[in-house]
Structure formats: C-alpha cells, structure tokens
Design an enzyme around this catalytic site. Structure first.
Site, PDB file in Angstrom:
ATOM      1  N   ASP A  97       0.846  -1.191   0.000  1.00  0.00           N
ATOM      2  CA  ASP A  97       0.000   0.000   0.000  1.00  0.00           C
ATOM      3  C   ASP A  97       0.878   1.235   0.000  1.00  0.00           C
ATOM      4  O   ASP A  97       1.979   1.217  -0.552  1.00  0.00           O
ATOM      5  CB  ASP A  97      -0.924  -0.053   1.227  1.00  0.00           C
ATOM      6  CG  ASP A  97      -2.281   0.577   0.968  1.00  0.00           C
ATOM      7  OD1 ASP A  97      -2.330   1.808   0.874  1.00  0.00           O
ATOM      8  OD2 ASP A  97      -3.283  -0.157   0.865  1.00  0.00           O
TER       9      ASP A  97
ATOM     10  N   HIS B 264      -3.448   5.933   3.448  1.00  0.00           N
ATOM     11  CA  HIS B 264      -4.275   4.778   3.091  1.00  0.00           C
ATOM     12  C   HIS B 264      -3.763   3.476   3.709  1.00  0.00           C
ATOM     13  O   HIS B 264      -4.530   2.661   4.232  1.00  0.00           O
ATOM     14  CB  HIS B 264      -4.296   4.683   1.557  1.00  0.00           C
ATOM     15  CG  HIS B 264      -5.232   3.679   0.983  1.00  0.00           C
ATOM     16  ND1 HIS B 264      -4.886   2.364   0.793  1.00  0.00           N
ATOM     17  CD2 HIS B 264      -6.498   3.807   0.506  1.00  0.00           C
ATOM     18  CE1 HIS B 264      -5.890   1.712   0.232  1.00  0.00           C
ATOM     19  NE2 HIS B 264      -6.884   2.573   0.037  1.00  0.00           N
TER      20      HIS B 264
ATOM     21  N   SER C  44     -11.216  -0.752  -0.987  1.00  0.00           N
ATOM     22  CA  SER C  44      -9.963  -0.810  -0.236  1.00  0.00           C
ATOM     23  C   SER C  44     -10.202  -1.225   1.211  1.00  0.00           C
ATOM     24  O   SER C  44      -9.353  -1.849   1.839  1.00  0.00           O
ATOM     25  CB  SER C  44      -9.252   0.550  -0.254  1.00  0.00           C
ATOM     26  OG  SER C  44      -8.531   0.741  -1.431  1.00  0.00           O
TER      27      SER C  44
END
Length: 938
Positions: free
Chosen positions: A182, A242, A422
């Site tokens: 990520d 994220h 996600s």
C-alpha cells in the site's frame, strides 16, 4: 474475543471544532480514476459506463526471451529501435524479481502512445512480451464528513457485519503474517505492537517523496499532490494515509481500551510501500508481491517474515499484466492468499487489475444494510463481498480505522472513517489470517473455497458468493483442524468359512461431519482386496488364518488415524447349508423314483447320491433317479445325499423312507369323483365312488362312497390304502367350484315388497331374494309384505339367509345349543346351529369358556365378508399385500375375506370425496346391501 469495544474516538461535537481548526479535518484520497467521490444524498447513482481514463505512464515492463546468444548489446539495440520508432528516448532502469526489464521514457505517454511503444517492443524477435508499467491507485472513497466510533462491519448482530466477535472466541490471528502492499505505514499506538519490519519498494524517488529510491523504511511519506500534478485536470488532494487505515482494519490491537480493533487483532502486519505521489508502478507492486511471499528481489534483503496473506487495496483499468500474473502465481505457489480490492468505478470488475488476475480473491464492497455499495465494481470476477461502507448519505456508514491528522506530511495519530473496496479487502485478509492461524495446512484455494462456502446469500447480482461470514469460516476451519482420536473396532460373528463377520462397533472415536472414513478387512494382517464394508463373509482362502478389521479416518488437512480390531480366532471349516432330500413317485415295482436334493450352499457344492433298500445300499444306484426292482418289494427305499466343498465340513442328509414297496399289480388308478352342478345351489351334488385300495377325503376327513350336496368349492383327495400304490400318472385330487347364484334373473314388473320400489337401488337383488325364498319379509297388519331394506340385518336373520342361500339343506339341529345365548326354541335356532356345524360361524369364546353367537346384534361388513367366504367353502385364495380400500390395511381381521369379496366383484366399496375408496368394515350392513352381496356371490 471477550473484550468487545467500540471505536474510541472523540465525540461528534468535539470533532466539529477540530474540523474548524484544520479546515478539512478528514484526510482526502488522491484524485485518481479509481477514487469514487462521495455523492450528495440527492445525487444520481454512478454511471455504469465502462469508459474510464488510463493513467499516463513513463515506464514499461519488457521480458526478453531466454535463449543462447542474446547479449546485453542485443537488448540495448532492441530498446534503441523501439525508441526510434516511438520518437522518445528509452532507457533500462532495473530488473524485476521475476526477470523482466523495467525501462523508462523521458516523458509520460498516454494510452495510445504507450500501447504503440509496447507493441513495437513486443514485435522484436528478442522480446517475449512487453506491456506498460501501469500506475495503480488506491481503492478507497474520500469521506465527506466525520467518523463514528462503532465498527459495524465486524459486528455479530448488525445486518452488514461479518460476525467477528464469535470468530474471535475461536482465534484472533495468532502467528499469521499479513503483507499490506500500500502507501506504507505510520506509527500508531493502536497498531505498532502488531507491525513487523517492512520495506519501501518505490523505485522512483520522485514518487517516494523521501529523497531516495528503495529502502528499508516503509514509512508513509504522504501522497498529497497539487492540482494537475498527476494528470491534466486532476484536482489537488491531501495525503490519504491509506496503508495505515488498511493495516488497522487488518490488525489494529484489540482489547487495549482505545481506538479500534482489527479483524485479526493478534496477527502481524508487514507493511510494503508501493504507492506514493500519483500512485505506484506495477513493476514495484510485482516486486512487492514476490518479496512479501518470501521470494528474492535483487538489491533488497530477504523478508524475515514471509506473509501467508497479501492485501492489495489498489488497482487500475487494464487486463491483468503478465508480470502481475507471474507475481501472483509465485505467491500462490508459496501458499500465500492474495486478497485484492475490486475497484470503485461501479463497472464490471473484470476490467480492473489486479482483481481480474487468476489466483486472487477479488473483493467487492457492501454497506451497513448488506447491500452492494453504490461505487463497488461487480460481475463474474467478484469472489466475495465484505464491508466497504457508504458515506454518501450517512457518514457513519464508513469504516473506521487508524489514521493520521496530517494533510501533507504526517502529524498526530487519529481514527477516521473511509469507504471503498480498499476497506473491504482487509476484512477478508484478516479473516484469512485467522483461518491460517487455526489450520496452517490450508492452501490459498482452500481458504477461498471455505470463505465462499460459508458466505451469506448474495443480496445482489454480480456479488460473488456473498458477504463473508467470519464465524462460519472459522468454525469450518476449526472442525477441519480438530484432531481425530481413534478407537478400536470390535468384530462380532463366528470365524467359520461361509459365516459373516461384522464390525458395527468401531470403538470410541472423536470426529465430526468432515471426517472421511474407510474400512478394510485384513487376512493375517494383509488387506483383502475389495473387502471394505462393515461386514465380510469368510471365504475358503481364509481357512486357517485370523481376520482383523481396520477403520481409518481422515480429513483434508489432518493425517489419517487408524484403529485395528483384535484378531479373530483361527478360521475353521464352514458348515454347508443343506436340505433333507425328498423322493417323488409311487412305491411299486417297475416305477421310477426321482429325488430332489433341495438347495445346498454356498454354491457350488459337489453332491453325490446313494439309494438304500431297507437301510442297505443298492449297488449302482448312485444317480438322482432309481427304478424299483423286484428285490424292493416289501421293503422301504431311501436316498442319501453327501455334500462336499473345499474349506467346509462334509454334510450327509438322508430322505424319509418311501411307503413299503408293493408289486406292480397293486398299483391302482382311483375312480374319478363326479360333480353335478344344477341351476340352483340346493341341487348341486358331488359323488364319491367305490375304488379299490382308495379312500376319499375332504379337508382330511374320509368320506364314504355316496352322493352329497355341494356348496362353493369342493376339493376331494384320494388317499391310497396300505398295501397299494398310486399308479404312475393317475389323478389323486379333484376340485370343483359350484355357482351360488343360479341362472339369470329378471325381476318382476311389480315389487314383491310394499316398501321396495321397482326403481329403487338393489330392487333386482331384493326381488331375487323373494323369488328364491331366501327372504319372505314381514307381513304387516294390513297383510302387505315389507322387506325393510335400510334396516341393519341381525346375526340371527343372517344365519337364515345363508341357510336358505345354500338351498335349505336337510339338517337336524342338536338337542343342545352350540351357543350359550341361543335357545333351542329360539327363532332361527336351526339356521344358527347349521352355521356352527358347517364352520361358517364359530361365534365368540367368552371369559368363562362358553361360546356365544349374539344373535340380535347387527352384523358388520367385515364379519359378513367372513360369512360369505366360508359359505363358499373357503376357496383356495392368496390375498394381495395391498387393497384399494384406504380403511382396510394389511393384517386387519378378516383382511383375506374382504380381499376375496373385492376380487370376486361382490363389493367395490365407496368412492369418498377425497378420491379414495373405503370399505367401512365396522359399519353394520343393511338388508338391501345384503341382498346385493348374496346376489353377486360367484
């Protein structure tokens, strides 16, 4: 997990103040083609159009063919030729972990230019394949409001939850490692304890924002970008952090009194940074997958904690790149479960990579209401669904997890709500980690199959197997992992050849419904081919051996456990089944006798024969037949059968002796019995003749010569007297059936009874009763005669009817009544006594031993059937196992007699409203129906 807690975050009121301070308190995501802006509540749904822009790239992945003679100079020549054709300089940058070359252009190329360059490179004879090094983006949805401290996505009782709390009672991910590929990770007090060393795989320093290329620090440096920085027309965006949010969903520390709990709160996370400013290159992601699974990446130290689960909450519009597929296949081969977010464009998921690659679990997103999130991709490429949230109407519909308050560079830790596929993927990754913790032997395809098999029913088309059910999946794996504890089977039965051994008692085993069983019989410890049932019939080859029975149990992921019984005693010779032989044929000199040995087994059995005269063997008489000789006269003959079979004891059986053999002149042919049927039963006769050496019997009673009244069935058998024999071929039994009804009858135009109309049901039959004097009816006060057709008939009147039906045979009743409740002076005494004499009615035996007839009781339809069957002299009849009468089951009293009534056409019963036929056996029979029954007698 007993310590269940809500997201411990500041109140909504306080959050408003924080937002006022920072201007835009919730972190935004990069403005990429994969992001789905959160629409206002009144906004229309996203278009399902498959049109989506492709992010320009300045890197390409080239795989050169592996063959002798190709030098580095050849590869450089191939690149120069491609560069000349495309009009852009091309330079090799590095080699990927799977052997491809990453090459870079001096500017980013749009989709058309990139496709042309890749095609040019692929056309080179030295190149196996070439493809753009596609830039991928994160699959989260920018929140538009505050977050809330309740994790509905992991709940037991909320509709959209995946039922984590009960799953935590089974396992919490101990020992499992999840690689989160990520944007990197930030320090967070609710996550740090579960974070292992990772790596920064971003090769381009400009993308990395940390001043260098790859390094051992996976810290998220932020992915903020200015307006137009990533692509023309794209707005500016703040850093998303994220990877920290995804890692928190997977494995935030649980039970520590703060923040949130991860899906697998005792699993460990290996953060791998591949996403930076404007996204991340496929080549970096490919190397990350290889490294995460324990593979070698040039210039990167080995991963000390290879992951069994790899989470990819990212993607881009393309077919699955070959390099990506190779990396996924490598991870799959290493036993790693690759979990991918499906994408947020509300399009067919097969258009988005890497979710469209083989050997991945592609995850779509659901809402609090367990519906497909408006943004989630869908279609056949979706494997399962998981909570991704929907903040378009209610901000509390997002997924809360660990994050940071910084908008460009990281500042202070916090918790935020996000939405997107996600967020869905790490829910699946966490459950997969728990499954592998319980049962490490699971392969990636096993994890996927069990997630699908235990998922809730899909609530939408194109949503794969549906929303994952963590408790169901963990329970399934728990059952798989439970050890099998074996028992000792017990054999029952006698160890003789031909006997059957059984082992229905397999002992005390610990097992569950996933256990797979096999059974095996063994001879002296060696498996007997094909002997795999609970029972085994001992064969001749088992003689002298011992038998054991082995029970084996296994599950797909646990070793086989076996238990073997104690051995039997040594198997002994078997005992043949046999029969006493029978001799047929008359015993007189010159006649041929034959014998029947009956069935012997198990087949084949070798049989031999010997005939005996008065106990002494007859020389040469060793066949199945024997012709009586003069020497046999005055003696009896027997036959002895001997059965022999390997591994069985010899069996000898001797027949019963024949009658004493007589000379040929004593063979007699009985005279035939004569039968004479008259128009009416009263005149039916049979004649017993005088015949030498012969007695005639009916039902075992000898009948002297003469003529007798006949009724129904008459069967006469010839019994040959001592000193005589039945001549070969002579008849010895005679059988006749006599009609009960008589000739055809036409009823009179005027009824013989005042109360019976000529148009009335059963008029013909009642008129016939009057004509035959079976019923004279009643003479009323006005001298008219009535029949009283719908009155039940009593048992005394029934006796009179049957006696007259038989022709009122000559009969003198006994001076003493056969029934306690019937006086000799009573009406119809003679007829009731005749019923007893002929065996038509035996009455009831009372508790004091006396017999009663109950003359004034109406006769029921079942007893009436018995009376009529006996009136017909109990004809030979074998009833069927089933009658069409619903109310007469097999075995009912008088079942045979009622079946005979049905087959003779005397009674067909009633057709009821439900379409079934009934006989109503316990209902009294009326006088009109009784007339019909008597008229229909055969």
């Amino acid at each position: 997990m007993q310590n269940r807690r809500r997201a411990s975050v500041r109140s909504q009121l306080l959050l408003v103040g924080v937002i006022a301070l920072v201007g835009a308190g919730l972190p935004a995501l990069p403005a990429t083609a994969d992001d789905v802006p959160v629409p206002a509540p009144s906004a229309a749904p996203l278009s399902t159009s498959t049109q989506s822009s492709v992010i320009p790239t300045d890197q390409f992945i080239v795989k050169f063919k592996e063959r002798a003679g190709i030098q580095s100079v050849d590869r450089q020549s191939s690149l120069r030729q491609a560069a000349g054709a495309a009009g852009v300089p091309v330079q090799a940058v590095r080699t990927t972990a799977t052997g491809e070359e990453v090459v870079k252009t001096d500017r980013k190329l749009g989709a058309e230019e990139a496709g042309e360059l890749a095609a040019t490179l692929a056309a080179d004879p030295n190149v196996e394949y070439a493809e753009p090094d596609m830039i991928m983006r994160l699959h989260d949805v920018r929140p538009n409001d505050t977050y809330f401290d309740f994790q509905w996505g992991v709940g037991d009782n909320t509709r959209g939850g995946i039922r984590m709390p009960m799953a935590w009672d089974i396992n919490q991910g101990e020992g499992s490692v999840v690689a989160v590929i990520d944007s990197g990770i930030l320090s967070h007090s609710d996550l740090n304890a579960n974070v292992l060393p990772g790596y920064d795989m971003i090769n381009d320093a400009a993308v990395a924002r940390d001043g260098n290329g790859r390094d051992s620090n996976p810290r998220d440096e932020g992915d903020a970008a200015g307006a137009g920085q990533c692509a023309p027309g794209e707005p500016a965006n703040i850093s998303s952090w994220h990877g920290t949010h995804v890692a928190g969903i997977v494995a935030a520390v649980g039970g520590n009194g703060k923040g949130v709990t991860g899906v697998a709160p005792k699993a460990k996370v290996v953060p791998i940074r591949t996403i930076g400013t404007c996204g991340g290159y496929t080549s970096d992601i490919v190397d990350s997958i290889i490294w995460a699974a324990g593979g070698t990446v040039t210039g990167v130290p080995a991963n000390a904690n290879p992951a069994r689960v790899i989470n990819l909450s990212l993607g881009g519009r393309s077919t699955c790149p070959t390099a990506m597929q190779n990396a996924v296949d490598f991870a799959h081969g290493k036993g790693a479960v690759v979990v991918v977010s499906a994408g947020n464009e509300n399009i067919d998921a097969s258009l988005v990579s890497p979710g469209n690659c083989r050997n991945v679990i592609n995850v779509g997103a659901t809402t609090k209401d367990e519906l497909k999130a408006y943004y989630s991709n869908y279609g056949p490429a979706i494997d399962v669904m998981a909570p991704g949230g929907d903040m378009s109407v209610d901000v509390l519909g997002g997924i809360v997890s660990t994050l940071n308050n910084g908008t460009d560079r990281a500042t202070t830790e916090d918790y935020y709500l996000k939405a997107g596929t996600s967020m869905a993927a790490p829910h699946v990754a966490g459950v997969a980690a728990m499954m592998l913790s319980v049962l490490p032997a699971l392969k990636p395809e096993d994890v996927e199959a069990k997630l699908k098999a235990t998922a809730k029913m899909p609530t939408c088309t194109g949503c794969g197997a549906g929303l994952i059910n963590a408790t169901g999946a963990l329970r399934d794996v728990q059952l798989e992992a439970e050890p099998i504890i074996g028992g000792t089977p017990v054999i029952t039965g006698e160890p003789f050849v031909g006997k059957t051994l059984t082992s229905t008692d397999i002992g005390n085993w610990t097992f569950n419904h996933l256990t797979q069983w096999t059974h095996q019989w063994n001879r002296n410890g060696v498996a007997i081919p094909g002997a795999s049932d609970y029972s085994y019939t001992l064969l001749p080859e088992d003689l002298g051996s011992t038998l054991t029975f082995t029970v084996s149990a296994k599950k797909d992921f646990t070793p086989t456990v076996s238990g073997t019984s104690a051995p039997t005693a040594t198997v002994k010779p078997g005992t043949l089944s046999s029969n006493v032989p029978t001799i047929s044929g008359s015993a007189y000199v010159g006649n041929a006798l034959t014998m029947d040995a009956g069935a012997w087994g198990p087949e084949p059995v070798e049989l031999s024969y010997q005939w005996y005269r008065a106990g002494a063997s007859i020389p040469g008489a060793t066949g199945t037949g024997y012709t009586l000789a003069d020497a046999d006269a005055g003696k009896t003959v027997t036959v002895k059968v001997t059965g022999v079979k390997p591994a069985y004891g010899t069996v000898v059986k001797t027949s019963a002796a024949t009658p004493t053999v007589v000379t040929a002149d004593k063979a007699v042919t009985p005279e035939a019995v004569g039968f004479a049927e008259a128009p009416y039963m009263a005149d039916d006769k049979y004649t017993i003749p005088e015949s030498e050496g012969t007695d005639y019997q009916i039902s075992g009673t000898t009948v002297v010569a003469g003529t007798y009244a006949a009724r129904g069935q008459v069967k006469v058998t010839a019994k040959i007297r001592d000193g005589f024999a039945l001549a070969n071929g002579a008849a010895s039994e005679w059988l006749a059936y006599f009609s009960s009804k008589g000739p055809a009858f036409t009823p009179p135009a005027k009824s013989p009874f005042k109360d019976v109309l000529t148009s009335q049901q059963f008029y013909k039959e009642m008129a016939w009763m009057a004509d035959r004097k079976i019923s004279t009816g009643w003479v009323e006060a006005d001298q008219s005669v009535t029949y009283r057709p719908v009155t039940p008939i009593n048992r005394d009147a029934m006796a009179a009817f049957l006696y007259r039906m038989a022709g009122s045979p000559a009969y003198t009743p006994p001076a003493k009544s056969p029934f306690k409740d019937v006086l000799t002076s009573q009406q119809f005494y003679k007829e009731m006594a005749w019923l007893a004499e002929t065996g038509i009615s035996s009455g009831w035996t009372e508790s004091d031993g006396s017999r009663t007839y109950r003359p004034l009781t109406p006769i029921n339809r079942d007893a009436m059937a018995a009376f009529l069957y006996r009136l017909a002299n109990k004809p030979d009849y074998l009833p069927p196992n089933w009658l069409p009468f619903y109310d007469v089951p097999y075995g009912t009293q008088f079942y045979k007699e009622m079946a005979w009534m049905y087959e003779q056409g005397i009674s067909k019963g009633w057709l009821e409203a439900d379409g079934q036929y009934t006989y109503r056996p316990l209902s009294p029979i009326n006088r009109d129906a009784m007339a019909a029954f008597l008229y229909r007698m055969p």
